[in-house]
Design an enzyme around this catalytic site. Structure first.
Site, mmCIF file in Angstrom:
data_model
loop_
_atom_site.group_PDB
_atom_site.id
_atom_site.type_symbol
_atom_site.label_atom_id
_atom_site.label_comp_id
_atom_site.label_asym_id
_atom_site.label_seq_id
_atom_site.Cartn_x
_atom_site.Cartn_y
_atom_site.Cartn_z
ATOM 1 N N GLY A 55 0.839 -1.201 0.000
ATOM 2 C CA GLY A 55 0.000 0.000 0.000
ATOM 3 C C GLY A 55 0.869 1.243 0.000
ATOM 4 C CB CYS A 82 5.242 -4.223 0.400
ATOM 5 S SG CYS A 82 6.078 -2.650 0.137
ATOM 6 C CE1 TYR A 83 0.555 1.173 5.135
ATOM 7 C CE2 TYR A 83 -0.790 -0.782 5.543
ATOM 8 C CZ TYR A 83 -0.511 0.557 5.782
ATOM 9 O OH TYR A 83 -1.288 1.270 6.656
ATOM 10 C CG HIS A 171 6.205 -6.038 -4.265
ATOM 11 N ND1 HIS A 171 4.917 -5.801 -3.846
ATOM 12 C CD2 HIS A 171 6.940 -4.997 -3.818
ATOM 13 C CE1 HIS A 171 4.870 -4.651 -3.195
ATOM 14 N NE2 HIS A 171 6.098 -4.146 -3.156
ATOM 15 C CD GLU A 173 3.074 -8.580 -5.238
ATOM 16 O OE1 GLU A 173 3.808 -9.375 -4.630
ATOM 17 O OE2 GLU A 173 2.820 -7.439 -4.810
ATOM 18 C CG ASP A 228 -14.669 -8.568 -20.608
ATOM 19 O OD1 ASP A 228 -13.964 -9.590 -20.733
ATOM 20 O OD2 ASP A 228 -14.214 -7.478 -20.227
ATOM 21 C CE LYS A 372 -10.269 -8.798 -21.739
ATOM 22 N NZ LYS A 372 -11.339 -7.796 -21.775
#
Ligand code: XMP
Length: 612
Positions: A55, A82-83, A171, A173, A228, A372
Site C-alpha cells: 500500500g 511490503c506494507y 513483491h 507477485e 467480456d 480476463k
C-alpha cells in the site's frame, strides 16, 4: 463451495496481481477492504489463509489503512507483503521507520534466505526479488525471527514459526521476482488449501446460482463484440435457453470494417438473438466540428448513454426484465488507486443511471468474479470460437480515439528543406510534426508533438536484427531529452519523392470519409496479421489516422502502433518482422489519400497506447 485465500487490499497497485497469481495456482482468491471485514469474518472454515497487500501509506501515520489485529491470533497462516509486512510487524510489537538512505530500495535485489523457513522451500539460497519500499521494519514483532535479507534491507523476510505468520518486504507477485510464484505456492502449501478453483467448477456452481437468481425474468444485454460482453451473453443464453436473452449491439459508426457483420454472425452462431441499433448518424452528428481529445471521448461516452436512455424510455424493462452487463472482477473493486482514478474515468458500467438500477436489483453481472483470462477460459468452455475469445481488446470509443483531429489548418514550410527523413549534419535527429497526440509521463497525461526519426544508421533500420529494440531505446532517450515531443516514429513509406517542401495539416473532425479511410488501413493491418500468422504475436494493434500531408494538400498519414503488453498499464512496441511492416505500408499507400505511413516506436510510458 471452494476453500479460499483472502487478500486484504491496503491500497497498493498489486492486490489484483496477487489474486490472479493465487488463482493461477487453482486456488480461489478474494479481495476485501481491510476496514470492511473483522475477525468474525475470518472464522469461516473455508478461509485457509490471508495475504496482506502492499500500500502507498506509512503504517506509523495516523489514520493509515489497518485491519483487525485479532486475525493474527486465529491460527491461520498470514503473509504480509511490503506494507502488509510492516503492518504485521507493527501490530505484533515491532517498529517501522522511514528508510534512511539505506532503507529505500526500488527494483531488483538479491535476497539471501534461511533455508529453514518453509516459505522458501525449493528456492535457491540467493535469488532475485523485486523491491519497492521507502519504509522498513527496524524491530521485529514479538516471537518473530529474520529469515531473509538483502544488502539494503536487514529484515526483508521474517516469520513467526508457531503462529505461521510471515512478512516479506519484497513483491513475489511481480513477474520480475524470479521465484515469486514458487514462494506464493509455498504459502499455499503452508495454508493446506485445496487447489479446486477451476473454470469448469465455477461454471458448474454458477449455472444453478444464476438460474435461481434470475428466476423467470428475461435479460437484455448490450454487447460490444469484445470478449467480456460476448461471454456474458453466451453464458446467459446457455443457462436460460432460447428467447430469453435479448442482445443489443450499438453500431456507433466508429467500428472496424466488417465489425457489425462479424459480431452479428458470431452472436447468432451462439444461437442467440441480436438487435443491431444503427446509431452512426447520432454519434458522428454529435462529433461534428469537435477536435479536442477529451471532448471527443466525453461526447462518445455521453452518446452511448443517450442511446441506452432512449432504449429504456421506449422499452420499460418492468419487473420482469433484468439488464445484464459483462463487468469483470477488476472493474468491480475499488482499490486506493482506482478510487482516485475513478474520478478521472468512471467505468461505463458504473455511471449513475446504471448504479441506480444496480441498487434496485435490476442488474445482473455474471462475470463479476472473474479475471480476463478466466473469462476467456469460460468462453472456450462454452464453445465460443477460439478466434472470438482471443480477439485483441478494442476500446469503447472505437476508432474515435484513433482519428486525430485539428481545430485549424496549418501550413508549415520546413527550412532548410529536409530530405525525406534522412539525417543531415547539425540537424536534430528527428523532424517534429505540427500535430499533437496524447502521452503519459509520471502520473500526468501529456499532449505534445510526435517526431519522425531520421534514420542514417544501419543499426536503426527495422530490417536489421535488434533494429526495433534500438529504435525504441532511442525514442525513450530523445523524449526524455527534448521536452516538446512525446512520441517517435519510424518512416515506413511516403507517397512523394525527394525532399519535404511543405507539411500541411487540414482542419479536420471525425466524419464518414475519414472513418472509411482509417477502416481501410486498419483492415489491411488486421488481415495481413492474420494471413501471416502474426495476430497472436501482439496484444493489440491500433492503427491511427492523422491529418498531416507531406507536400500534397488533402492527404493524411497513417501510423501503425503494434503493442506488446500484459495489462495495458505499461507497454512496449510489438516486435513484428520488418517484412510485415513493409508489406502493410506499401498496401496502405496505394490509397491516394494517404501521404505517409509511420511506425510508432514509443513505449508506454512516455506514449499511451491510443493516440486520441
Ligand atoms: P491508453 O491509451 O490509456 O490505453 O494507453 C490503455 C488501454 O485502454 C484502452 N482504452 C480504452 N478502452 N475506453 C475503453 O473501453 C476508453 O476510453 C479507452 N481509452 C483507451 C486502449 O485500447 C488500451 O487497451
Amino acid at each position: 463451495m471452494h476453500e479460499k485465500i483472502i487478500i486484504l487490499d491496503f491500497g497498493g497497485q498489486y492486490a489484483h496481481l496477487i489474486a490472479s497469481r493465487i488463482r493461477r495456482a487453482n486456488v480461489l482468491a478474494e479481495i476485501h477492504q481491510p476496514d470492511e471485514v473483522d475477525v468474525e469474518f475470518f472464522r469461516n472454515d473455508l478461509i485457509k489463509g490471508v495475504i496482506l497487500s502492499g500500500g502507498p501509506q506509512s503504517v506509523y501515520d495516523e489514520g493509515s489503512a489497518a485491519c483487525d489485529p485479532a486475525i493474527f491470533d486465529l491460527g491461520k497462516p498470514i503473509l504480509g507483503i511490503c506494507y502488509g509486512h510492516q503492518f504485521l510487524s507493527q501490530a505484533t510489537g515491532g517498529k517501522v521507520v522511514p528508510g534512511a538512505q539505506k532503507g529505500k530500495e526500488f527494483g531488483r535485489a538479491d535476497l539471501k534466505h534461511d533455508a529453514e523457513c518453509p516459505l522458501f522451500a525449493d528456492i535457491p539460497t540467493t535469488s532475485t526479488f523485486w523491491m519497492s519500499h521507502g519504509d522498513e521494519v527496524a524491530e521485529l514483532g514479538n516471537g518473530f525471527q529474520v529469515c531473509g535479507q538483502t544488502d539494503l534491507c536487514e529484515n526483508a523476510a521474517v516469520w513467526h514459526p508457531s503462529k505461521k505468520l510471515f512478512g516479506i518486504q519484497f513483491h513475489p507477485e511481480v513477474t520480475h521476482s524470479e521465484y515469486g510464484s514458487q514462494l506464493l505456492q509455498n504459502f499455499l502449501n503452508i495454508c493446506d488449501v485445496k487447489g479446486d478453483w477451476t473454470i469448469e467448477k465455477f461454471y458448474e456452481a454458477h449455472q444453478q446460482k444464476l438460474a435461481t437468481q434470475i428466476g423467470d425474468r428475461n435479460i437484455v444485454l448490450f454487447v460490444s463484440g469484445g470478449v467480456d460482453s460476448t461471454v456474458a451473453f453466451a453464458l446467459l443464453s446457455k443457462i436460460l435457453g432460447p428467447g430469453r436473452v435479448q442482445g443489443l449491439f450499438v453500431d456507433t459508426g466508429l467500428l472496424r470494417q466488417g465489425e457489425v457483420d462479424y459480431v452479428e454472425k458470431a452472436i447468432r452462431g451462439i444461437g442467440a438473438e441480436l438487435t443491431v441499433m444503427r446509431e452512426a448518424d447520432r454519434f458522428l452528428g454529435n462529433l461534428a466540428g469537435k477536435y479536442d481529445p477529451e471532448a471527443k471521448r466525453e461526447i462518445i461516452g455521453n452518446t452511448f448513454l443517450e442511446v441506452q436512455r432512449a432504449f429504456f424510455a421506449k422499452n420499460d424493462l418492468g419487473d420482469n426484465t433484468l439488464l445484464a452487463q459483462g463487468t469483470i472482477y477488476p472493474d468491480t473493486i475499488e482499490t486506493g488507486v482506482t478510487k482516485n482514478s475513478a474520478k478521472i474515468k468512471t467505468h461505463h458500467n458504473r455511471v449513475p443511471e446504471i448504479q441506480k438500477m444496480i441498487d434496485e436489483g435490476k442488474v445482473i453481472e455474471p462475470l463479476a468474479d472473474l479475471y480476463k483470462d478466466e473469462v476467456r477460459a469460460l468462453g472456450e468452455l462454452l464453445g465460443l470460437p477460439h478466434e472470438l475469445v482471443w480477439r485483441h481488446p478494442f476500446p469503447g470509443p472505437g476508432l474515435g480515439v484513433r482519428i486525430l483531429c485539428a481545430g485549424e489548418a496549418i501550413e508549415e514550410i520546413t527550412a532548410p528543406k529536409v530530405n525525406a527523413f534522412t539525417l543531415r549534419r547539425n540537424q536534430k535527429p528527428f523532424q517534429i510534426l505540427p500535430i499533437k497526440s496524447v502521452g503519459v509521463q509520471g502520473d500526468f497525461r501529456t499532449y505534445k508533438h510526435p517526431a519522425v526519426l531520421k534514420i542514417n544508421d544501419e543499426k536503426l533500420k527495422i530490417e536489421n536484427e535488434g533494429g526495433l529494440e534500438a529504435l525504441e531505446a532511442l525514442s525513450t532517450k530523445l523524449i526524455n531529452h527534448y521536452k516538446e515531443i512525446n512520441r517517435c516514429m519510424y518512416p515506413l513509406a511516403v507517397s512523394y519523392a525527394g525532399s519535404i517542401k511543405k507539411m500541411n495539416v487540414a482542419a479536420s473532425d471525425i466524419n464518414t470519409a475519414r472513418v472509411a479511410r482509417l477502416q481501410r488501413a486498419d483492415y489491411i493491418v488486421t488481415t495481413t496479421l492474420q494471413s501471416m500468422g502474426l495476430y497472436n504475436d501482439v496484444w493489440q494493434f491500433p492503427v491511427v489516422l492523422a491529418p498531416i500531408a507531406f507536400n500534397d494538400q488533402g492527404q493524411e498519414s497513417i501510423i501503425l502502433r503494434p503493442i506488446d503488453s500484459i495489462d495495458a498499464m505499461s507497454a512496449s512496441v510489438g516486435k513484428l518482422p520488418a517484412e510485415f511492416f513493409t508489406k502493410v505500408a506499401k498496401q496502405i499507400l496505394k490509397d491516394d489519400s494517404i501521404s505517409a505511413v509511420f511506425l510508432d516506436v514509443t513505449s508506454k510510458p512516455p506514449g499511451t497506447i491510443e493516440w486520441e
